[in-house]
Design a protein around this motif. Sequence first.
Motif, PDB file in Angstrom:
ATOM      1  N   ASP A   1       0.782  -1.234   0.119  1.00 22.67           N
ATOM      2  CA  ASP A   1      -0.022  -0.146   0.018  1.00 22.67           C
ATOM      3  C   ASP A   1       0.587   1.206   0.106  1.00 22.67           C
ATOM      4  O   ASP A   1       0.397   2.397  -0.203  1.00 22.67           O
ATOM      5  CB  ASP A   1      -1.146  -0.014   0.940  1.00 22.67           C
ATOM      6  CG  ASP A   1      -0.208  -0.007   2.675  1.00 22.67           C
ATOM      7  OD1 ASP A   1       0.902   0.158   2.646  1.00 22.67           O
ATOM      8  OD2 ASP A   1      -1.139   0.071   3.534  1.00 22.67           O
ATOM      9  N   GLY A   2       2.031   1.094   0.225  1.00 22.68           N
ATOM     10  CA  GLY A   2       3.113   2.562   0.232  1.00 22.68           C
ATOM     11  C   GLY A   2       3.524   2.518  -1.509  1.00 22.68           C
ATOM     12  O   GLY A   2       4.389   3.472  -1.463  1.00 22.68           O
TER      13      GLY A   2
ATOM     14  N   PHE B   1      -5.445  -6.002  -0.839  1.00 21.76           N
ATOM     15  CA  PHE B   1      -4.307  -5.272  -0.857  1.00 21.76           C
ATOM     16  C   PHE B   1      -3.605  -4.978  -2.182  1.00 21.76           C
ATOM     17  O   PHE B   1      -3.266  -3.869  -2.510  1.00 21.76           O
ATOM     18  CB  PHE B   1      -3.111  -6.042  -0.014  1.00 21.76           C
ATOM     19  CG  PHE B   1      -3.390  -5.614   1.678  1.00 21.76           C
ATOM     20  CD1 PHE B   1      -3.302  -4.279   1.999  1.00 21.76           C
ATOM     21  CD2 PHE B   1      -3.541  -6.742   2.518  1.00 21.76           C
ATOM     22  CE1 PHE B   1      -3.303  -4.015   3.339  1.00 21.76           C
ATOM     23  CE2 PHE B   1      -3.678  -6.390   3.951  1.00 21.76           C
ATOM     24  CZ  PHE B   1      -3.710  -4.982   4.325  1.00 21.76           C
ATOM     25  N   VAL B   2      -3.394  -6.005  -2.699  1.00 24.12           N
ATOM     26  CA  VAL B   2      -2.740  -6.016  -4.084  1.00 24.12           C
ATOM     27  C   VAL B   2      -3.562  -5.090  -5.295  1.00 24.12           C
ATOM     28  O   VAL B   2      -3.162  -4.391  -5.782  1.00 24.12           O
ATOM     29  CB  VAL B   2      -2.236  -7.187  -4.750  1.00 24.12           C
ATOM     30  CG1 VAL B   2      -1.436  -7.141  -6.126  1.00 24.12           C
ATOM     31  CG2 VAL B   2      -1.211  -7.898  -3.661  1.00 24.12           C
ATOM     32  N   GLY B   3      -4.526  -5.718  -5.275  1.00 25.20           N
ATOM     33  CA  GLY B   3      -5.602  -5.068  -6.424  1.00 25.20           C
ATOM     34  C   GLY B   3      -5.860  -3.657  -6.149  1.00 25.20           C
ATOM     35  O   GLY B   3      -5.602  -2.818  -7.098  1.00 25.20           O
ATOM     36  N   LEU B   4      -6.093  -3.359  -4.883  1.00 26.32           N
ATOM     37  CA  LEU B   4      -6.523  -1.799  -4.623  1.00 26.32           C
ATOM     38  C   LEU B   4      -5.381  -0.830  -4.660  1.00 26.32           C
ATOM     39  O   LEU B   4      -5.167   0.219  -5.049  1.00 26.32           O
ATOM     40  CB  LEU B   4      -6.956  -1.633  -3.018  1.00 26.32           C
ATOM     41  CG  LEU B   4      -8.357  -2.430  -3.284  1.00 26.32           C
ATOM     42  CD1 LEU B   4      -8.968  -2.178  -1.691  1.00 26.32           C
ATOM     43  CD2 LEU B   4      -9.641  -1.820  -4.018  1.00 26.32           C
ATOM     44  N   SER B   5      -4.072  -1.532  -4.288  1.00 25.00           N
ATOM     45  CA  SER B   5      -2.818  -0.831  -4.300  1.00 25.00           C
ATOM     46  C   SER B   5      -2.505  -0.419  -5.606  1.00 25.00           C
ATOM     47  O   SER B   5      -1.748   0.483  -6.158  1.00 25.00           O
ATOM     48  CB  SER B   5      -1.562  -1.415  -3.622  1.00 25.00           C
ATOM     49  OG  SER B   5      -1.683  -1.757  -2.433  1.00 25.00           O
ATOM     50  N   SER B   6      -2.835  -1.468  -6.947  1.00 24.69           N
ATOM     51  CA  SER B   6      -2.481  -1.053  -8.208  1.00 24.69           C
ATOM     52  C   SER B   6      -3.278  -0.004  -8.704  1.00 24.69           C
ATOM     53  O   SER B   6      -2.759   0.758  -9.526  1.00 24.69           O
ATOM     54  CB  SER B   6      -3.124  -2.447  -8.951  1.00 24.69           C
ATOM     55  OG  SER B   6      -2.700  -3.489  -8.806  1.00 24.69           O
ATOM     56  N   VAL B   7      -4.277   0.616  -7.884  1.00 23.13           N
ATOM     57  CA  VAL B   7      -4.799   1.713  -8.342  1.00 23.13           C
ATOM     58  C   VAL B   7      -3.920   2.901  -8.245  1.00 23.13           C
ATOM     59  O   VAL B   7      -4.019   3.897  -9.085  1.00 23.13           O
ATOM     60  CB  VAL B   7      -6.000   2.206  -7.388  1.00 23.13           C
ATOM     61  CG1 VAL B   7      -6.721   3.585  -7.664  1.00 23.13           C
ATOM     62  CG2 VAL B   7      -7.205   1.185  -7.612  1.00 23.13           C
ATOM     63  N   GLN B   8      -2.952   2.965  -7.319  1.00 25.14           N
ATOM     64  CA  GLN B   8      -1.788   3.806  -7.067  1.00 25.14           C
ATOM     65  C   GLN B   8      -1.066   4.060  -8.208  1.00 25.14           C
ATOM     66  O   GLN B   8      -0.384   4.974  -8.201  1.00 25.14           O
ATOM     67  CB  GLN B   8      -1.280   3.454  -5.829  1.00 25.14           C
ATOM     68  CG  GLN B   8      -1.956   3.512  -4.588  1.00 25.14           C
ATOM     69  CD  GLN B   8      -1.229   3.536  -3.242  1.00 25.14           C
ATOM     70  OE1 GLN B   8      -0.085   3.748  -3.154  1.00 25.14           O
ATOM     71  NE2 GLN B   8      -1.761   2.652  -2.287  1.00 25.14           N
TER      72      GLN B   8
END
Lengths: 270, 318, 270
Positions: free
Chosen positions: C87-88, C166-173
């Motif tokens: 998430d970072g 975690f991974v899927g939503l972080s990809s939005v970043q």
Amino acid sequence: MRQAVGLYLTIARGAFRRYSTYRMATFSGAVTNSVFAVILAATFLALWRARPGLGGYDARAAVTYIWVSQALLVSVAAWGGGFQDELQTRFRSGDIAVDLYRPVDFQGWWLATDLGRAGFQLLVRGGVPLAVGALWFGARLPRSPLTWPLFLLSALLAVVVSFGVRFLVSLSGFWLHDAEGLRALTGVASMFLSGMLLPLTLFPAGAGAVARALPWAAIVQLPCDVFLERRHGLAVLGELGFQLGWALVLFGLGRVGLRLATRKVVVQGG
Amino acid sequence: MELIELDRVSRTFTVRSKAGRLRRRRHEVRAVDGLSFTVRAGECVGYIGPNGAGKSTTIKMLTGILVPSAGRLRVAGVDPARERVALARRIGVVFGQRTTLWWDLPLRDSYELARRLYRIEPARYAANLERCVELLQLGDLLDTPVRQLSLGQRMRGDLGAALLHDPQVLYLDEPTIGLDVLSKARVREFLREVNAAGTTVLLTTHDLTDIEQLCGRVMVIDHGRLVFDGDLAGLHAAGRSERTLVVDLARPGPPIEAPGARVVKVAGARQWLAFPAEQSAAPIVAAVADRYPLQDLSVREPVIEDVIARMYAGAVGG
Amino acid sequence: MAELRWAVTSWRLAAAMWMRAATAYRTSFVLLAAASLLVCSLDFVVLLLMFHHTDRLGGWRLPEIGLLYGTAGIAIGVADFLLGTVDGLGERIRTGALDTLLLRPAPALSMVCAERFTLRRLARPAQATAVLLWALHALDLHWSWDKVLLLAMMLVCGPVIFGALFVGLSSVQFFWGEARELQNSATYGGATLLQYPPDVFARDLLLGVTFGVPLAFVNWLPTLQILGRPDPLGLPVVCRFAAPLVAAAAAGAAGLAWRAGLRAYRSTGS
């Protein structure tokens, strides 16, 4: 005197502006606060359905308590943080020794910075959850218009008390190799004893009485109670007086701590 | 053998800029614009240009971090963007301003991780480590946490880390930036050895001395295009670059007259004389010493930006 | 297969380095670990305090909620332990640190997930396991093979679903660097939600976390089956066994999102 006030106002305004550049991040944070409030309010509602009037709150007040506490969470830095992060980097880089010799008062500088930060965050991370809670989730807004300024004053004092605690924790960095661990522990204590997780009236009798006398009660529990108009007339002044008292005591302790820290830096060269 | 091949490679970025309160305007910026060149195995090439010319974008494409928008690109026989992980084992990269070492751990630990990430065989690792320790004088530094190293020591540590896996190509981005004279000399000496041992080196720099001492070939990039490709003498000729003789006289006086040089600046007793870079300074110094009360003098090398600027002026002016 | 093994191995190598780096500050490590354990325990203490005033919340007894609490904590705790720091990502893109990670001969996801790895993050799964064991002991269930299977399913699929989040939503970043806070409401907010019985929450919210973000499959649906409770949404019983399918789908979707994000980053450079 007037010059000094102007200086601190400038510092606070600078911090306000600095934080306002992270607009999207702050807004996302406000959404997160609201999501947590929705979840926690549901659990409170379930509890109050089983025990109406628990702790002196009716179900609607309990729900409102959740929304107001989520609105305050970041502003009053219930977890710690705020100026502490900046101070931490100055400890790491060693710039902290230089800071002690600046013409501006060290404690006043950081208090002004923290108030500027809190001001911006109260606006967004406070305003958004309050509006969402009031519009869609049955949070109760104050009946008397006079409550609003009292609430703002109480929130301001909450930030000052919270600053007092965090300042003392950060000062320990002059003696400890790394103050991070202590900071994390006081963060836990603060979350729990401030009433952030549960109103202090729900604590077992003895523990509740102790918690209500400690400074952390001034950080979340009291502003929430002011918002909920739990007390009227002079009793409200009593609440604010409690906050002011702790604010002054902690500021004084910070002063003493700062003097000891300065002496230590002078003697040992940092 | 061609180790690096670029064939009309372009790279555009979409930049959003604010236009009014809410609206944002999007426009395309061409960081690299139809770039073609090849580098043979064993070459040492200086890759220079002003800030924002497209140097780092090129390096990022050559390492597979960025995908080109157009064109064909091959490094060590593979397409970097497609086979980034495979390519990573064949190249070494050092960014002068960013370390890849582990800040809180001894240098040795970073090397140990490299050994396992790059799957270096024990015997080869031992030999390479020994070579790096010897050439870079890392012996005392191996067990020091990286955060306690000086900038020069850390750069040596980074160079070691980039070479443990015997890369075919070494990319260096400003390897001597911020280093003191002694550290610079050490780094250059090491790079010379590495290149002599067969590793292809591509380096970007703002320091012409790096190029002078290391590179047989210079490429100049500006606005994403190759504007010069040749040797250093050729660059000086193309840029009509000048060196500067700084003269301190015993007392202020009229502008010095010396054959082959002209005064470009006078400040009190100090005067600046410019002369063509390829010309020897000796006769000018002799002429000045002969006729003026000389206290001190020094020679300054041309600055990359000036050389390129003049090259442009030359190209535009005919 | 070899690729997958290398992804795990390279993660382990980098994580071990971060772990060593963290223990370089020993004193702080002990205090921080203690603080983490306390932080995780806070919301269970809140539950205990709630049950100090009532013996049922939303119709559920404390050990029953303990089953939810334990499984939810293990699900997010294990996922966070293995790949929480993904998430970072936005921060790493901003500082250019991601480029350095991409220079290593290892999958980018492995490297990003190993960043700042610390054993401290074992605190949550450890504390959740303790609560789960207590709950299983206090519940005195009649175990049958399908209940054992359901419990095992929760312990495996729960972390996978949270990991996918975690991974899927972080990809939005990759596209929007400041999405981190929003993502917290789904992950940490979701974990808080799952600690409480579904009966506490509004129907719309239940629908959202069943068919939108598939949180209900982490522990709610299987637990309803284990405890023989009715489903507030009245879904078919087969849904209670659907976690493996949901987990596989979520992991697949997260993998695709990560790939798309990384490709966009490398080809737009934004």
